[in-house]
Design an enzyme around this catalytic site. Structure first.
Site, PDB file in Angstrom:
ATOM      1  N   THR A 258      -5.458  71.204  22.636  1.00 29.02           N
ATOM      2  CA  THR A 258      -5.400  71.011  24.091  1.00 29.02           C
ATOM      3  C   THR A 258      -5.068  69.563  24.441  1.00 29.02           C
ATOM      4  O   THR A 258      -4.285  69.306  25.364  1.00 29.02           O
ATOM      5  CB  THR A 258      -6.719  71.434  24.774  1.00 29.02           C
ATOM      6  OG1 THR A 258      -7.806  70.757  24.145  1.00 29.02           O
ATOM      7  CG2 THR A 258      -6.924  72.938  24.688  1.00 29.02           C
ATOM      8  N   ASN A 259      -5.646  68.607  23.719  1.00 29.81           N
ATOM      9  CA  ASN A 259      -5.323  67.199  23.979  1.00 29.81           C
ATOM     10  C   ASN A 259      -3.878  66.891  23.605  1.00 29.81           C
ATOM     11  O   ASN A 259      -3.197  66.155  24.313  1.00 29.81           O
ATOM     12  CB  ASN A 259      -6.275  66.269  23.214  1.00 29.81           C
ATOM     13  CG  ASN A 259      -7.433  65.802  24.077  1.00 29.81           C
ATOM     14  OD1 ASN A 259      -7.251  65.426  25.224  1.00 29.81           O
ATOM     15  ND2 ASN A 259      -8.617  65.837  23.517  1.00 29.81           N
TER      16      ASN A 259
ATOM     17  N   ASN B  63      -7.564  56.923  17.764  1.00 31.30           N
ATOM     18  CA  ASN B  63      -8.319  58.176  17.763  1.00 31.30           C
ATOM     19  C   ASN B  63      -9.105  58.269  19.067  1.00 31.30           C
ATOM     20  O   ASN B  63      -9.419  57.255  19.686  1.00 31.30           O
ATOM     21  CB  ASN B  63      -9.287  58.191  16.569  1.00 31.30           C
ATOM     22  CG  ASN B  63     -10.085  59.479  16.490  1.00 31.30           C
ATOM     23  OD1 ASN B  63      -9.557  60.576  16.649  1.00 31.30           O
ATOM     24  ND2 ASN B  63     -11.383  59.360  16.244  1.00 31.30           N
TER      25      ASN B  63
ATOM     26  N   HIS C   5     -12.755  59.938  20.431  1.00 28.20           N
ATOM     27  CA  HIS C   5     -14.014  60.543  19.976  1.00 28.20           C
ATOM     28  C   HIS C   5     -14.789  61.010  21.207  1.00 28.20           C
ATOM     29  O   HIS C   5     -14.863  60.291  22.203  1.00 28.20           O
ATOM     30  CB  HIS C   5     -14.837  59.516  19.185  1.00 28.20           C
ATOM     31  CG  HIS C   5     -16.065  60.104  18.575  1.00 28.20           C
ATOM     32  ND1 HIS C   5     -16.017  60.926  17.469  1.00 28.20           N
ATOM     33  CD2 HIS C   5     -17.357  60.021  18.940  1.00 28.20           C
ATOM     34  CE1 HIS C   5     -17.248  61.318  17.174  1.00 28.20           C
ATOM     35  NE2 HIS C   5     -18.075  60.786  18.043  1.00 28.20           N
TER      36      HIS C   5
ATOM     37  N   ASP D  59     -14.644  56.726  12.776  1.00 25.89           N
ATOM     38  CA  ASP D  59     -15.163  56.316  14.087  1.00 25.89           C
ATOM     39  C   ASP D  59     -15.710  54.891  14.134  1.00 25.89           C
ATOM     40  O   ASP D  59     -16.574  54.583  14.953  1.00 25.89           O
ATOM     41  CB  ASP D  59     -16.261  57.296  14.558  1.00 25.89           C
ATOM     42  CG  ASP D  59     -15.757  58.718  14.641  1.00 25.89           C
ATOM     43  OD1 ASP D  59     -14.588  58.914  15.006  1.00 25.89           O
ATOM     44  OD2 ASP D  59     -16.543  59.640  14.333  1.00 25.89           O
TER      45      ASP D  59
END
Length: 194
Positions: free
Chosen positions: A14-15, A103, A105, A146
């Site tokens: 979806t992103n 990225n 998160h 992360d």
């Protein structure tokens, strides 16, 4: 000069679709490739519908530096966006794209990050801990999950009655609003320095 973007995604995408739609009619940017590590990931279907080439790279092939670099070079990739991509980025990619792999998160790092913390697992942990806010963190990638330098964060309130699904919905809304324009700002900044 056009900046060619590769999106890496492991799931539904979806992103990835939201980012592709955002850049569709913007001059100077091109989503050239969507890469996935899951042969049955729905993001492949989304890529077809968006008329964007996609590539499946198995976990074993992920360690084949020459194969991965050859693929990215074929599409003249300048910038890599991780949008729900679950594999660790290898050193050879970090070396080839310094400061050009980011990225997103679904929490406010440094909380609720690290290996195994993705998707609903993050939202469940946030709710179980009784947090009053969550959000998104967009960050550069480094050799640890992360832990790269934070570029941008946005917050949302968590109500006492919110389930993890409610939190997920709020976080997704933040992702859709902020991820594409943060990518654009970073690319414009890179362009101005080159």
């Amino acid at each position: 000069m056009v900046k060619n973007i590769a999106i890496f995604a492991s799931g539904s995408g979806t992103n990835a679709e939201n980012i592709a739609n955002y850049f569709r009619n913007k001059l100077g940017f091109s989503i050239k490739l969507i890469v996935t590590n899951k042969s049955d990931a729905f993001v492949i279907e989304r890529a077809k519908r968006l008329n964007i080439d996609s590539a499946y790279i198995s976990k074993q092939d992920w360690n084949n530096q020459e194969q991965v670099i050859t693929l990215l070079d074929k599409y003249q990739i300048d910038f890599i966006v991780l949008a729900g991509f679950l594999l660790k980025i290898p050193k050879y990619l970090l070396d080839k794209y310094p400061g050009r792999i980011i990225n997103i998160h679904p929490a406010l790092l440094p909380k609720y990050g690290g290996k195994g913390m993705y998707g609903d697992k993050v939202h469940q942990a946030v709710v179980e801990a009784g947090e009053v806010e969550s959000g998104i963190t967009i960050h550069y990638c480094n050799e640890h999950y992360d832990e790269g330098n934070i570029i941008f964060q946005a917050k949302c309130q968590i109500l006492p009655t919110d389930s993890y699904k409610d939190v997920a919905k709020k976080v997704h809304e933040l992702e859709y609003i902020h991820f594409p324009n943060t990518i654009e700002k970073l690319l414009l900044d890179i362009n101005s320095k080159s």
